[in-house]
Scaffold this motif. Structure first.
Motif, PDB file in Angstrom:
ATOM      1  N   VAL A  51      -0.366 -45.407 -17.719  1.00 34.34           N
ATOM      2  CA  VAL A  51      -1.056 -46.117 -16.644  1.00 34.34           C
ATOM      3  C   VAL A  51      -2.244 -45.291 -16.163  1.00 34.34           C
ATOM      4  O   VAL A  51      -2.108 -44.103 -15.871  1.00 34.34           O
ATOM      5  CB  VAL A  51      -0.109 -46.384 -15.457  1.00 34.34           C
ATOM      6  CG1 VAL A  51      -0.851 -47.052 -14.301  1.00 34.34           C
ATOM      7  CG2 VAL A  51       1.076 -47.241 -15.894  1.00 34.34           C
ATOM      8  N   LEU A  52      -3.397 -45.919 -16.086  1.00 38.81           N
ATOM      9  CA  LEU A  52      -4.603 -45.313 -15.528  1.00 38.81           C
ATOM     10  C   LEU A  52      -4.832 -45.945 -14.169  1.00 38.81           C
ATOM     11  O   LEU A  52      -4.938 -47.166 -14.060  1.00 38.81           O
ATOM     12  CB  LEU A  52      -5.806 -45.569 -16.435  1.00 38.81           C
ATOM     13  CG  LEU A  52      -7.174 -45.083 -15.934  1.00 38.81           C
ATOM     14  CD1 LEU A  52      -7.204 -43.571 -15.791  1.00 38.81           C
ATOM     15  CD2 LEU A  52      -8.286 -45.554 -16.876  1.00 38.81           C
ATOM     16  N   SER A  53      -4.896 -45.117 -13.110  1.00 39.28           N
ATOM     17  CA  SER A  53      -4.944 -45.681 -11.770  1.00 39.28           C
ATOM     18  C   SER A  53      -5.931 -44.966 -10.864  1.00 39.28           C
ATOM     19  O   SER A  53      -6.191 -43.766 -11.012  1.00 39.28           O
ATOM     20  CB  SER A  53      -3.548 -45.607 -11.130  1.00 39.28           C
ATOM     21  OG  SER A  53      -3.574 -46.016  -9.772  1.00 39.28           O
ATOM     22  N   ALA A  54      -6.452 -45.712  -9.910  1.00 41.77           N
ATOM     23  CA  ALA A  54      -7.233 -45.119  -8.828  1.00 41.77           C
ATOM     24  C   ALA A  54      -6.313 -44.231  -7.993  1.00 41.77           C
ATOM     25  O   ALA A  54      -5.120 -44.497  -7.867  1.00 41.77           O
ATOM     26  CB  ALA A  54      -7.843 -46.220  -7.969  1.00 41.77           C
ATOM     27  N   GLY A  55      -6.884 -43.180  -7.400  1.00 41.58           N
ATOM     28  CA  GLY A  55      -6.060 -42.173  -6.736  1.00 41.58           C
ATOM     29  C   GLY A  55      -5.539 -42.541  -5.365  1.00 41.58           C
ATOM     30  O   GLY A  55      -4.534 -41.987  -4.921  1.00 41.58           O
ATOM     31  N   ALA A  56      -6.182 -43.475  -4.663  1.00 42.27           N
ATOM     32  CA  ALA A  56      -5.792 -43.763  -3.280  1.00 42.27           C
ATOM     33  C   ALA A  56      -4.379 -44.310  -3.157  1.00 42.27           C
ATOM     34  O   ALA A  56      -3.749 -44.168  -2.114  1.00 42.27           O
ATOM     35  CB  ALA A  56      -6.783 -44.735  -2.646  1.00 42.27           C
ATOM     36  N   ILE A  57      -3.855 -44.927  -4.220  1.00 42.64           N
ATOM     37  CA  ILE A  57      -2.511 -45.492  -4.151  1.00 42.64           C
ATOM     38  C   ILE A  57      -1.464 -44.574  -4.782  1.00 42.64           C
ATOM     39  O   ILE A  57      -0.315 -44.989  -4.959  1.00 42.64           O
ATOM     40  CB  ILE A  57      -2.455 -46.880  -4.827  1.00 42.64           C
ATOM     41  CG1 ILE A  57      -2.803 -46.763  -6.319  1.00 42.64           C
ATOM     42  CG2 ILE A  57      -3.372 -47.864  -4.130  1.00 42.64           C
ATOM     43  CD1 ILE A  57      -2.455 -47.999  -7.102  1.00 42.64           C
ATOM     44  N   GLU A  58      -1.838 -43.337  -5.083  1.00 39.18           N
ATOM     45  CA  GLU A  58      -0.926 -42.433  -5.792  1.00 39.18           C
ATOM     46  C   GLU A  58       0.446 -42.294  -5.144  1.00 39.18           C
ATOM     47  O   GLU A  58       1.468 -42.381  -5.842  1.00 39.18           O
ATOM     48  CB  GLU A  58      -1.576 -41.053  -5.954  1.00 39.18           C
ATOM     49  CG  GLU A  58      -0.674 -40.059  -6.682  1.00 39.18           C
ATOM     50  CD  GLU A  58      -1.353 -38.730  -6.962  1.00 39.18           C
ATOM     51  OE1 GLU A  58      -0.657 -37.808  -7.407  1.00 39.18           O
ATOM     52  OE2 GLU A  58      -2.580 -38.617  -6.749  1.00 39.18           O
ATOM     53  N   PRO A  59       0.544 -42.064  -3.829  1.00 37.77           N
ATOM     54  CA  PRO A  59       1.887 -41.860  -3.252  1.00 37.77           C
ATOM     55  C   PRO A  59       2.825 -43.047  -3.490  1.00 37.77           C
ATOM     56  O   PRO A  59       3.981 -42.864  -3.894  1.00 37.77           O
ATOM     57  CB  PRO A  59       1.602 -41.671  -1.758  1.00 37.77           C
ATOM     58  CG  PRO A  59       0.180 -41.230  -1.687  1.00 37.77           C
ATOM     59  CD  PRO A  59      -0.514 -41.941  -2.808  1.00 37.77           C
ATOM     60  N   GLY A  60       2.327 -44.249  -3.245  1.00 36.71           N
ATOM     61  CA  GLY A  60       3.157 -45.432  -3.440  1.00 36.71           C
ATOM     62  C   GLY A  60       3.455 -45.695  -4.903  1.00 36.71           C
ATOM     63  O   GLY A  60       4.570 -46.091  -5.267  1.00 36.71           O
ATOM     64  N   LEU A  61       2.464 -45.480  -5.764  1.00 38.48           N
ATOM     65  CA  LEU A  61       2.652 -45.747  -7.190  1.00 38.48           C
ATOM     66  C   LEU A  61       3.669 -44.790  -7.798  1.00 38.48           C
ATOM     67  O   LEU A  61       4.502 -45.193  -8.610  1.00 38.48           O
ATOM     68  CB  LEU A  61       1.315 -45.656  -7.930  1.00 38.48           C
ATOM     69  CG  LEU A  61       1.355 -45.989  -9.423  1.00 38.48           C
ATOM     70  CD1 LEU A  61       1.874 -47.407  -9.651  1.00 38.48           C
ATOM     71  CD2 LEU A  61      -0.030 -45.821 -10.048  1.00 38.48           C
ATOM     72  N   ARG A  62       3.611 -43.526  -7.427  1.00 35.46           N
ATOM     73  CA  ARG A  62       4.589 -42.560  -7.957  1.00 35.46           C
ATOM     74  C   ARG A  62       6.019 -42.972  -7.584  1.00 35.46           C
ATOM     75  O   ARG A  62       6.941 -42.899  -8.404  1.00 35.46           O
ATOM     76  CB  ARG A  62       4.291 -41.155  -7.456  1.00 35.46           C
ATOM     77  CG  ARG A  62       3.094 -40.504  -8.127  1.00 35.46           C
ATOM     78  CD  ARG A  62       3.059 -39.004  -7.911  1.00 35.46           C
ATOM     79  NE  ARG A  62       1.896 -38.394  -8.520  1.00 35.46           N
ATOM     80  CZ  ARG A  62       1.783 -38.083  -9.812  1.00 35.46           C
ATOM     81  NH1 ARG A  62       2.799 -38.337 -10.632  1.00 35.46           N
ATOM     82  NH2 ARG A  62       0.688 -37.525 -10.286  1.00 35.46           N
ATOM     83  N   ALA A  63       6.197 -43.391  -6.342  1.00 30.57           N
ATOM     84  CA  ALA A  63       7.528 -43.813  -5.907  1.00 30.57           C
ATOM     85  C   ALA A  63       7.974 -45.082  -6.634  1.00 30.57           C
ATOM     86  O   ALA A  63       9.134 -45.210  -7.051  1.00 30.57           O
ATOM     87  CB  ALA A  63       7.526 -44.042  -4.398  1.00 30.57           C
ATOM     88  N   ALA A  64       7.046 -46.015  -6.818  1.00 31.09           N
ATOM     89  CA  ALA A  64       7.386 -47.283  -7.473  1.00 31.09           C
ATOM     90  C   ALA A  64       7.764 -47.073  -8.939  1.00 31.09           C
ATOM     91  O   ALA A  64       8.763 -47.630  -9.418  1.00 31.09           O
ATOM     92  CB  ALA A  64       6.220 -48.257  -7.366  1.00 31.09           C
ATOM     93  N   VAL A  65       6.986 -46.268  -9.661  1.00 35.23           N
ATOM     94  CA  VAL A  65       7.296 -46.085 -11.086  1.00 35.23           C
ATOM     95  C   VAL A  65       8.535 -45.209 -11.285  1.00 35.23           C
ATOM     96  O   VAL A  65       9.228 -45.336 -12.292  1.00 35.23           O
ATOM     97  CB  VAL A  65       6.091 -45.515 -11.868  1.00 35.23           C
ATOM     98  CG1 VAL A  65       4.899 -46.437 -11.770  1.00 35.23           C
ATOM     99  CG2 VAL A  65       5.735 -44.111 -11.421  1.00 35.23           C
ATOM    100  N   ALA A  66       8.827 -44.336 -10.318  1.00 35.00           N
ATOM    101  CA  ALA A  66      10.065 -43.549 -10.408  1.00 35.00           C
ATOM    102  C   ALA A  66      11.265 -44.496 -10.362  1.00 35.00           C
ATOM    103  O   ALA A  66      12.243 -44.337 -11.117  1.00 35.00           O
ATOM    104  CB  ALA A  66      10.134 -42.530  -9.275  1.00 35.00           C
ATOM    105  N   ALA A  67      11.191 -45.501  -9.487  1.00 38.30           N
ATOM    106  CA  ALA A  67      12.264 -46.494  -9.403  1.00 38.30           C
ATOM    107  C   ALA A  67      12.321 -47.331 -10.682  1.00 38.30           C
ATOM    108  O   ALA A  67      13.412 -47.645 -11.187  1.00 38.30           O
ATOM    109  CB  ALA A  67      12.050 -47.391  -8.189  1.00 38.30           C
ATOM    110  N   TYR A  68      11.149 -47.685 -11.213  1.00 40.27           N
ATOM    111  CA  TYR A  68      11.105 -48.465 -12.455  1.00 40.27           C
ATOM    112  C   TYR A  68      11.704 -47.675 -13.617  1.00 40.27           C
ATOM    113  O   TYR A  68      12.516 -48.205 -14.390  1.00 40.27           O
ATOM    114  CB  TYR A  68       9.657 -48.840 -12.761  1.00 40.27           C
ATOM    115  CG  TYR A  68       9.455 -49.469 -14.119  1.00 40.27           C
ATOM    116  CD1 TYR A  68       9.800 -50.804 -14.347  1.00 40.27           C
ATOM    117  CD2 TYR A  68       8.920 -48.733 -15.180  1.00 40.27           C
ATOM    118  CE1 TYR A  68       9.621 -51.381 -15.594  1.00 40.27           C
ATOM    119  CE2 TYR A  68       8.743 -49.305 -16.428  1.00 40.27           C
ATOM    120  CZ  TYR A  68       9.093 -50.635 -16.633  1.00 40.27           C
ATOM    121  OH  TYR A  68       8.925 -51.202 -17.873  1.00 40.27           O
TER     122      TYR A  68
END
Length: 254
Positions: A31-48
């Motif tokens: 996944v290539l992502s913008a940095g501003a959503i990093e905290p939420g994205l890390r938590a979401a993909v950890a659950a996934y």
């Protein structure tokens, strides 16, 4: 009845085959992502990852850097970027048609713990705080580009140019603030400021609604991706209840 060595070997073989089957089903999703959503994205993909057994590899860049990466031959399955950037990629036929709304992030004001707290209760108060500050710090990404335009609209760009420091991303802005001095104020995505709360920085608050700028983020699979089914599965998870809860907890709203 005692178990024979042959029976034990059978059990070991079954366990090994089960492990191999699970490993064969697991996959890596890039996944290539913008940095501003990093905290939420890390938590979401950890659950996934925990739910599916897959591994999600995350790469973060600012919006301008995302465009450069996408101009090449990006080895990613999913890209998450501001909605306008996603539109550009789609127009260039770089993305599949599926979309998932991740959420939006507002701009906030931060100061060093113990530093004077500026009045930002109104647009006029914020403008005065900018003029009164010893120095300003913001990034060259989406938040900083918007703020640059706001300063021009207020006709104060020339007045604050000499006391302004700009960095490529939000993390560098926060690190600068941590080691700053005097009446220094910083601007950045609220999600990025929250990462430093309790570590030396204070979130003064979001900028007033009259001049607030929300950046909406959207996820989409790459058109050239080889793991379309997995990419679709990940997008559905991010837009689902577990993914949404992780984003909201990190300050990313609908």
């Amino acid at each position: 009845m005692p178990r024979t060595p042959h029976f034990v070997k059978q059990i070991a073989a079954v366990c090994m085959l089960a492990g191999l089957a699970m490993a064969a089903q697991a996959a890596e999703i890039a996944v290539l992502s913008a940095g501003a959503i990093e905290p939420g994205l890390r938590a979401a993909v950890a659950a996934y990852d925990a739910q599916t057994g897959h591994h999600t590899r995350l790469t973060f860049n600012t919006a301008p850097a995302l465009k450069k990466r996408m101009d090449g031959n990006p080895a990613f399955d999913v890209v998450i970027a501001p909605r306008a950037v996603i539109g550009e990629f789609a127009a260039a036929s770089k993305l599949a048609e599926t979309r998932a709304n991740v959420g939006r992030v507002g701009m906030g004001v931060a100061v060093r713990d113990g530093a004077p707290v500026p009045d930002i209760r109104s647009a006029e108060a914020l403008k005065q705080a900018v003029l009164d500050a010893d120095s300003l710090v913001f990034n060259r990404a989406s938040t900083g580009l918007y703020l640059e335009g706001l300063l021009k609209k207020w006709e104060v760009s020339a007045q604050v140019e000499g006391k302004t420091s700009r960095y490529p991303d939000g993390a560098a802005v926060m690190e600068h603030l941590l080691h700053g001095q005097g009446r220094e104020i910083g601007f950045g995505a609220i999600t990025e400021i929250l990462l430093y709360r309790g570590k030396g920085l204070t979130l003064v608050g979001p900028v007033p609604e009259a001049v607030q700028n929300y950046t909406a983020y959207t996820a989409a699979p790459l058109a050239s991706g080889t793991q379309q089914a997995l990419a679709q599965e990940l997008l559905a998870f991010l837009a689902g209840p577990v993914g949404k809860a992780a984003f909201v907890a990190a300050g990313i709203t609908d």
